[in-house]
Design a protein around this motif. Structure first.
Motif, PDB file in Angstrom:
ATOM      1  N   ILE A   7      12.966 -65.607  11.550  1.00 54.93           N
ATOM      2  CA  ILE A   7      13.423 -65.296  10.193  1.00 54.93           C
ATOM      3  C   ILE A   7      12.259 -64.870   9.301  1.00 54.93           C
ATOM      4  O   ILE A   7      11.255 -65.576   9.183  1.00 54.93           O
ATOM      5  CB  ILE A   7      14.108 -66.510   9.547  1.00 54.93           C
ATOM      6  N   ILE A   8      12.415 -63.711   8.650  1.00 56.13           N
ATOM      7  CA  ILE A   8      11.456 -63.251   7.645  1.00 56.13           C
ATOM      8  C   ILE A   8      12.237 -62.930   6.373  1.00 56.13           C
ATOM      9  O   ILE A   8      13.198 -62.155   6.409  1.00 56.13           O
ATOM     10  CB  ILE A   8      10.674 -62.009   8.106  1.00 56.13           C
ATOM     11  N   VAL A   9      11.835 -63.531   5.263  1.00 48.73           N
ATOM     12  CA  VAL A   9      12.543 -63.380   3.989  1.00 48.73           C
ATOM     13  C   VAL A   9      11.639 -62.701   2.967  1.00 48.73           C
ATOM     14  O   VAL A   9      10.490 -63.112   2.774  1.00 48.73           O
ATOM     15  CB  VAL A   9      12.966 -64.764   3.450  1.00 48.73           C
ATOM     16  N   TYR A  10      12.164 -61.671   2.313  1.00 48.87           N
ATOM     17  CA  TYR A  10      11.496 -61.029   1.177  1.00 48.87           C
ATOM     18  C   TYR A  10      12.354 -61.274  -0.067  1.00 48.87           C
ATOM     19  O   TYR A  10      13.574 -61.098  -0.026  1.00 48.87           O
ATOM     20  CB  TYR A  10      11.358 -59.523   1.386  1.00 48.87           C
ATOM     21  N   PHE A  11      11.727 -61.644  -1.175  1.00 44.44           N
ATOM     22  CA  PHE A  11      12.482 -61.885  -2.409  1.00 44.44           C
ATOM     23  C   PHE A  11      11.773 -61.248  -3.596  1.00 44.44           C
ATOM     24  O   PHE A  11      10.558 -61.074  -3.600  1.00 44.44           O
ATOM     25  CB  PHE A  11      12.651 -63.396  -2.663  1.00 44.44           C
ATOM     26  N   ASP A  12      12.570 -60.894  -4.609  1.00 49.38           N
ATOM     27  CA  ASP A  12      11.979 -60.367  -5.838  1.00 49.38           C
ATOM     28  C   ASP A  12      12.977 -60.516  -6.973  1.00 49.38           C
ATOM     29  O   ASP A  12      14.192 -60.378  -6.772  1.00 49.38           O
ATOM     30  CB  ASP A  12      11.593 -58.894  -5.687  1.00 49.38           C
ATOM     31  N   VAL A  16      10.506 -70.435   8.800  1.00 48.10           N
ATOM     32  CA  VAL A  16      10.929 -69.275   8.024  1.00 48.10           C
ATOM     33  C   VAL A  16       9.709 -68.722   7.286  1.00 48.10           C
ATOM     34  O   VAL A  16       9.026 -69.460   6.578  1.00 48.10           O
ATOM     35  CB  VAL A  16      12.027 -69.641   7.011  1.00 48.10           C
ATOM     36  N   GLN A  17       9.459 -67.434   7.466  1.00 46.21           N
ATOM     37  CA  GLN A  17       8.366 -66.780   6.746  1.00 46.21           C
ATOM     38  C   GLN A  17       8.925 -66.232   5.436  1.00 46.21           C
ATOM     39  O   GLN A  17       9.871 -65.434   5.449  1.00 46.21           O
ATOM     40  CB  GLN A  17       7.767 -65.654   7.584  1.00 46.21           C
ATOM     41  N   ILE A  18       8.375 -66.664   4.318  1.00 45.53           N
ATOM     42  CA  ILE A  18       8.861 -66.273   2.995  1.00 45.53           C
ATOM     43  C   ILE A  18       7.795 -65.437   2.300  1.00 45.53           C
ATOM     44  O   ILE A  18       6.677 -65.897   2.079  1.00 45.53           O
ATOM     45  CB  ILE A  18       9.215 -67.505   2.166  1.00 45.53           C
ATOM     46  N   ILE A  19       8.166 -64.210   1.948  1.00 48.35           N
ATOM     47  CA  ILE A  19       7.209 -63.235   1.429  1.00 48.35           C
ATOM     48  C   ILE A  19       7.660 -62.750   0.049  1.00 48.35           C
ATOM     49  O   ILE A  19       8.818 -62.389  -0.151  1.00 48.35           O
ATOM     50  CB  ILE A  19       7.091 -62.032   2.382  1.00 48.35           C
ATOM     51  N   GLY A  20       6.737 -62.747  -0.899  1.00 44.24           N
ATOM     52  CA  GLY A  20       7.053 -62.250  -2.230  1.00 44.24           C
ATOM     53  C   GLY A  20       5.800 -61.808  -2.959  1.00 44.24           C
ATOM     54  O   GLY A  20       4.675 -62.085  -2.520  1.00 44.24           O
ATOM     55  N   ASP A  21       5.993 -61.137  -4.101  1.00 45.83           N
ATOM     56  CA  ASP A  21       4.841 -60.680  -4.882  1.00 45.83           C
ATOM     57  C   ASP A  21       4.638 -61.522  -6.140  1.00 45.83           C
ATOM     58  O   ASP A  21       3.817 -61.181  -6.997  1.00 45.83           O
ATOM     59  CB  ASP A  21       4.976 -59.197  -5.249  1.00 45.83           C
ATOM     60  N   SER A  22       5.393 -62.624  -6.259  1.00 42.94           N
ATOM     61  CA  SER A  22       5.235 -63.516  -7.411  1.00 42.94           C
ATOM     62  C   SER A  22       4.145 -64.540  -7.125  1.00 42.94           C
ATOM     63  O   SER A  22       4.352 -65.482  -6.354  1.00 42.94           O
ATOM     64  CB  SER A  22       6.560 -64.235  -7.724  1.00 42.94           C
ATOM     65  N   ARG A  23       3.011 -64.355  -7.765  1.00 44.46           N
ATOM     66  CA  ARG A  23       1.910 -65.304  -7.591  1.00 44.46           C
ATOM     67  C   ARG A  23       2.321 -66.705  -8.053  1.00 44.46           C
ATOM     68  O   ARG A  23       1.934 -67.706  -7.447  1.00 44.46           O
ATOM     69  CB  ARG A  23       0.686 -64.816  -8.362  1.00 44.46           C
ATOM     70  N   VAL A  24       3.126 -66.771  -9.114  1.00 43.73           N
ATOM     71  CA  VAL A  24       3.562 -68.063  -9.641  1.00 43.73           C
ATOM     72  C   VAL A  24       4.409 -68.814  -8.615  1.00 43.73           C
ATOM     73  O   VAL A  24       4.141 -69.971  -8.285  1.00 43.73           O
ATOM     74  CB  VAL A  24       4.358 -67.871 -10.953  1.00 43.73           C
ATOM     75  N   VAL A  68      15.995 -59.715   0.914  1.00 43.21           N
ATOM     76  CA  VAL A  68      16.016 -59.024   2.208  1.00 43.21           C
ATOM     77  C   VAL A  68      15.665 -60.046   3.283  1.00 43.21           C
ATOM     78  O   VAL A  68      14.654 -60.742   3.168  1.00 43.21           O
ATOM     79  CB  VAL A  68      15.017 -57.852   2.262  1.00 43.21           C
ATOM     80  N   ILE A  69      16.498 -60.129   4.301  1.00 39.24           N
ATOM     81  CA  ILE A  69      16.275 -61.084   5.384  1.00 39.24           C
ATOM     82  C   ILE A  69      16.299 -60.349   6.723  1.00 39.24           C
ATOM     83  O   ILE A  69      17.271 -59.661   7.041  1.00 39.24           O
ATOM     84  CB  ILE A  69      17.345 -62.195   5.396  1.00 39.24           C
ATOM     85  N   TYR A  70      15.233 -60.486   7.472  1.00 41.50           N
ATOM     86  CA  TYR A  70      15.163 -59.948   8.835  1.00 41.50           C
ATOM     87  C   TYR A  70      15.325 -61.108   9.809  1.00 41.50           C
ATOM     88  O   TYR A  70      14.737 -62.180   9.620  1.00 41.50           O
ATOM     89  CB  TYR A  70      13.821 -59.253   9.073  1.00 41.50           C
ATOM     90  N   TYR A  71      16.100 -60.886  10.873  1.00 41.73           N
ATOM     91  CA  TYR A  71      16.284 -61.934  11.876  1.00 41.73           C
ATOM     92  C   TYR A  71      16.707 -61.330  13.211  1.00 41.73           C
ATOM     93  O   TYR A  71      17.169 -60.181  13.275  1.00 41.73           O
ATOM     94  CB  TYR A  71      17.313 -62.970  11.411  1.00 41.73           C
ATOM     95  N   ASP A  72      16.518 -62.119  14.265  1.00 38.17           N
ATOM     96  CA  ASP A  72      16.941 -61.730  15.609  1.00 38.17           C
ATOM     97  C   ASP A  72      18.109 -62.603  16.035  1.00 38.17           C
ATOM     98  O   ASP A  72      18.185 -63.782  15.680  1.00 38.17           O
ATOM     99  CB  ASP A  72      15.795 -61.905  16.615  1.00 38.17           C
ATOM    100  N   GLN A  73      19.009 -62.001  16.827  1.00 37.22           N
ATOM    101  CA  GLN A  73      20.146 -62.755  17.347  1.00 37.22           C
ATOM    102  C   GLN A  73      20.732 -62.014  18.548  1.00 37.22           C
ATOM    103  O   GLN A  73      20.922 -60.797  18.501  1.00 37.22           O
ATOM    104  CB  GLN A  73      21.228 -62.932  16.269  1.00 37.22           C
ATOM    105  N   ASN A  74      20.980 -62.754  19.630  1.00 31.48           N
ATOM    106  CA  ASN A  74      21.565 -62.176  20.837  1.00 31.48           C
ATOM    107  C   ASN A  74      20.786 -60.962  21.346  1.00 31.48           C
ATOM    108  O   ASN A  74      21.372 -59.972  21.787  1.00 31.48           O
ATOM    109  CB  ASN A  74      23.028 -61.782  20.594  1.00 31.48           C
ATOM    110  N   GLY A  75      19.464 -61.040  21.261  1.00 34.88           N
ATOM    111  CA  GLY A  75      18.633 -59.964  21.773  1.00 34.88           C
ATOM    112  C   GLY A  75      18.552 -58.740  20.884  1.00 34.88           C
ATOM    113  O   GLY A  75      17.981 -57.716  21.282  1.00 34.88           O
ATOM    114  N   LYS A  76      19.101 -58.814  19.663  1.00 34.60           N
ATOM    115  CA  LYS A  76      19.058 -57.684  18.739  1.00 34.60           C
ATOM    116  C   LYS A  76      18.414 -58.123  17.428  1.00 34.60           C
ATOM    117  O   LYS A  76      18.360 -59.308  17.123  1.00 34.60           O
ATOM    118  CB  LYS A  76      20.470 -57.146  18.477  1.00 34.60           C
ATOM    119  N   SER A  77      17.942 -57.135  16.663  1.00 39.82           N
ATOM    120  CA  SER A  77      17.303 -57.410  15.378  1.00 39.82           C
ATOM    121  C   SER A  77      18.179 -56.888  14.241  1.00 39.82           C
ATOM    122  O   SER A  77      18.769 -55.795  14.351  1.00 39.82           O
ATOM    123  CB  SER A  77      15.920 -56.756  15.307  1.00 39.82           C
ATOM    124  N   TYR A  78      18.238 -57.651  13.159  1.00 38.92           N
ATOM    125  CA  TYR A  78      19.100 -57.294  12.037  1.00 38.92           C
ATOM    126  C   TYR A  78      18.346 -57.382  10.712  1.00 38.92           C
ATOM    127  O   TYR A  78      17.342 -58.083  10.597  1.00 38.92           O
ATOM    128  CB  TYR A  78      20.307 -58.235  11.979  1.00 38.92           C
TER     129      TYR A  78
END
Length: 218
Positions: free
Chosen positions: A74-79, A143-151, A94-104
């Motif tokens: 799981i990779i999560v982007y938020f803004d 879960v990898q959580i990625i954002g541009d909010s320093r706060v 935006v959430i990226y994830y893998d399931q049943n051998g596929k990426s979504y």
């Protein structure tokens, strides 16, 4: 999940030393470990995850088999965006994830009222992402959580203390949701450009454009 491989190498004359690999996806690590074991020189081979937990080959194979049918990696982007004139906020997820051998890729945004600052909008955007993870049935996973909010990133990674009461309430709400889902978050601060997809979703929400879509990555 990413892991590194740690193993003891024993030379034909009995000299031993310990090696560690770089981090890599768990499935890739299993393939490399299999090759190492074929040499007959790799002893005491273990995998170490991002939380310093150790896994045997059997345990890691069981873990990967168990999550194959469920969303994982799981990779999560938020803004969040905030309009000071209208006092409206736009949230992007935006959430990226893998399931049943596929990426979504899941994309969702939302327009909300009742917030008072851009920092609150950023927190609300991350909370929206956690709600989507719950809808996907994601529990007890890194879960990898990625954002541009320093706060937000520095608050939740405990680099900065939370002083403002309204932001403290949001941080507490998010940490409670993380705990209830059993998630193991890793926070990453990126530039606004690197967070462009979530940023666009937040801007579209402020413009009255609602988006919710899940697509397979090819």
């Amino acid at each position: 999940m990413k892991v590194l491989i740690e193993w003891t190498y024993r030379s034909p004359k009995g000299t031993e030393t310990v090696f560690k690999s770089e981090e890599m996806p768990a499935a890739q690590a299993l393939l490399i470990a299999n090759d190492l074991e074929k040499t007959g020189r790799a002893k005491q081979l273990v995998f170490i995850d991002q939380f310093d937990s150790s896994w045997t080959v059997k345990e890691l194979k069981g873990y990967l088999k168990g999550i194959e049918m469920e969303p994982h990696n799981i990779i999560v982007y938020f803004d969040g965006g905030f309009n000071w004139e209208s006092k409206a906020a736009g949230l992007g997820c935006v959430i990226y994830y893998d399931q049943n051998g596929k990426s979504y890729r899941l994309r969702k945004n939302a327009a909300v009222d009742g917030l008072t600052s851009n920092n609150e909008a950023e927190y609300a955007a991350l909370h929206l992402c956690l709600q989507e993870l719950e809808f996907l049935g994601i529990q007890r996973l890194p879960v990898q959580i990625i954002g541009d909010s320093r706060v937000v990133i520095n608050h939740l990674s405990e680099e900065w203390p939370v002083i403002e009461q309204d932001l403290y309430s949001w941080a507490d709400k998010i940490e409670a949701k993380m705990k209830s889902l059993g998630l193991q978050p890793q926070y990453e601060l990126v530039s606004r450009k690197a967070n462009g997809e979530a940023d666009r979703l937040a801007a579209q929400a402020l413009a009255g454009i609602e988006i919710i879509a899940t697509s397979e990555m090819v």
